[in-house]
Design an enzyme around this catalytic site. Sequence first.
Site, PDB file in Angstrom:
ATOM      1  N   SER A   2      -0.768  -3.224  -0.507  1.00  0.00           N
ATOM      2  CA  SER A   2      -0.103  -1.944  -0.278  1.00  0.00           C
ATOM      3  C   SER A   2       1.404  -2.175  -0.286  1.00  0.00           C
ATOM      4  CB  SER A   2      -0.541  -1.390   1.078  1.00  0.00           C
ATOM      5  OG  SER A   2       0.446  -0.509   1.591  1.00  0.00           O
TER       6      SER A   2
ATOM      7  N   LYS B  20      -2.828  -5.037   4.132  1.00  0.00           N
ATOM      8  CA  LYS B  20      -3.881  -4.482   3.282  1.00  0.00           C
ATOM      9  C   LYS B  20      -4.266  -5.362   2.104  1.00  0.00           C
ATOM     10  CE  LYS B  20      -4.511  -0.092   3.377  1.00  0.00           C
ATOM     11  NZ  LYS B  20      -5.711   0.652   3.456  1.00  0.00           N
TER      12      LYS B  20
END
Length: 464
Positions: free
Chosen positions: A277, A283
Site C-alpha cells: 500500500s 500491508k
Amino acid sequence: MAQLWGGRFTGSINELAWDFNASISFDQRFLEQDVTGSKAHARMLAKQGIISEEERDSIVKGLDSILEDVKAGKLEITSKYEDIHSFLEANLIDRIGDAGKKVHTGRSRNDQVALDMRLYAREQVLAFSELLINMLKVLNDTMRDNVETYMPGFTHLQKAQPVTLAHHLGAYFEMFKRDALRMQDIYHRMNYCPLGAGALAGTTYPLDREYTASLLDFFGPTLNSMDSVSDRDYLIEYLSALSTVMMHLSRFSEEIIIWNSNEYRFIEIDDAYSTGSSIMPQKKNPDIAELVRGKTGRVYGDLMALLTTMKGIPLAYNKDMQEDKEAAFDAMDTVNHCLTLFTDMLRTIRFNKANMEKSAMMGFTNATDAADYLVNKGMPFRDAHSVIGRLVLACIDRGCAIDDLKIAELKEFSELFDEDIYDAISLKTCVEKRLTIGAPSPVRMKEVIALNDKFIADYSMEKR
Ligand code: ARG
C-alpha cells in the site's frame, strides 16, 4: 487507401467511413494465418491446374518474404489498407507482379477470414489445453504433499466438517479437468476447413477442398458453403468455455483472498505475487487474485458481445461478423494472462498447516462425528444431534473445543460417553473414516491422485 474493390466505384469513400469499416488495426494479428492459408490455397490451385507451378512457387516465395520483412520490422502494416487480406495481396502484387493477382482465384475474403479465425482459434485452444494441464500438475503435486493436512471444510462460509488440503484442492482439479475436456470437445468440433466456400456459394473452379484441408491439418472440409462463411459457433463455445475457466479461477481467487486475510492466515502468498500500500506500511495485498476475480466480468462481457452480435444475422456473411475479433482476442488474451499468473502464484504459495489444523480443531468440525459416536452407542440420530448441540453451546460459553472437556463433564450430557470418545472425534479419525468414493480419507485421496496423474499423462488432441 489501397482497397481491393475499386472497379465498380466512381466516387471515393468518406474518410470516417473508411476508418469505421477498416479492421487492419486488429486483424493484423492474422498475418501468419493469412500467409499459411494463402500458401495452401496456391498449392491447391496449382495441383488442380488452375495456376502454373511457377506461379505457385512465386506466390509462396512472395508471401514468405512479406512475412519475414514484417517480422524483421522492414515492412510496416499501415492503415492505408482496409484489412490484413488487402495488405498481403497488395504487397504480393508489388513483389511478384501478375502471379500475385491470381492468389485470390476461387476465394473470397469471407472464406479467407473464416479460415484465419479458425487457424488462430485452433492454436489458442491448443495453448489453453497446455495452460490447463500445467494448472492440473501444480494442483495434483500440491495434493500429493497434503493428504494429511487437516483443515475445516466450509458450508455458508461456516466451519462444517474436517477435510484435508488435498481434498479441497482436489475439487479445483475436477473443475479444471472439465475445462481441459471442454478444450478437446471444441477442438474436435471446430477442426474443419472453411476455405473453398468462396463468398457463400462455393465456386465454379475445380477446387480440391479435401486437399486444402489436409495441407492445413484439418480433419476435412466444412460441408455447407453458406454455413462455412457465417459460422462462429466454435468461437461462442470457446468463449463460453473460457468464461467457465474464469468462473473457476474467480472462485479460487476468492478463497485465496480469504485464506490470506489476517483472520484466517491459512496461506502466505509469495512476495512476487503481492503488492503493498502507498500509505499503510504493514500491508501485503493479494492483488493478483483480486484482479483475476475482477477480469472475470470482462470475459463474460466478451461472450455476451459475440452472442448478441450473432443473434440477428441472416445468412450468409454480413459485416457485423467483423466484430467477432476484438471480443475473441480480448477474451483469449485476458484468460491467458490470468491462467498463467494464477498457476505461478499457486505454485509458490506457502500453506500454514498449523493454522489450518488449529482452525479445524476450534470450529466444532467434529460435531457430526461426536453425534455419530452416540448413534454407534445406540442413541437415535435426532437425539444425538440435540445432545451435541447443547454440548457445543456449553463449549462456546467456556471457549473450548469438545475434545477439551473431561469425561465427567461429557457424561453430564450423556451417560453413553466413554474414554474412546477422544479418539473417535480426533481430526485424524474424522478424516480417515470418511472412506466413501470422493471423500477426504488419505486412502481415497491417494487413489484419486493416481487417477489424476493418468489423466494428465493421457491427455491429447488425437482424432477421436
Ligand atoms: N474484415 C472482414 C471481417 O473481418 C473480412 C471479410 C470482409 N468481407 C467482405 N465481404 N467485406 O469480417
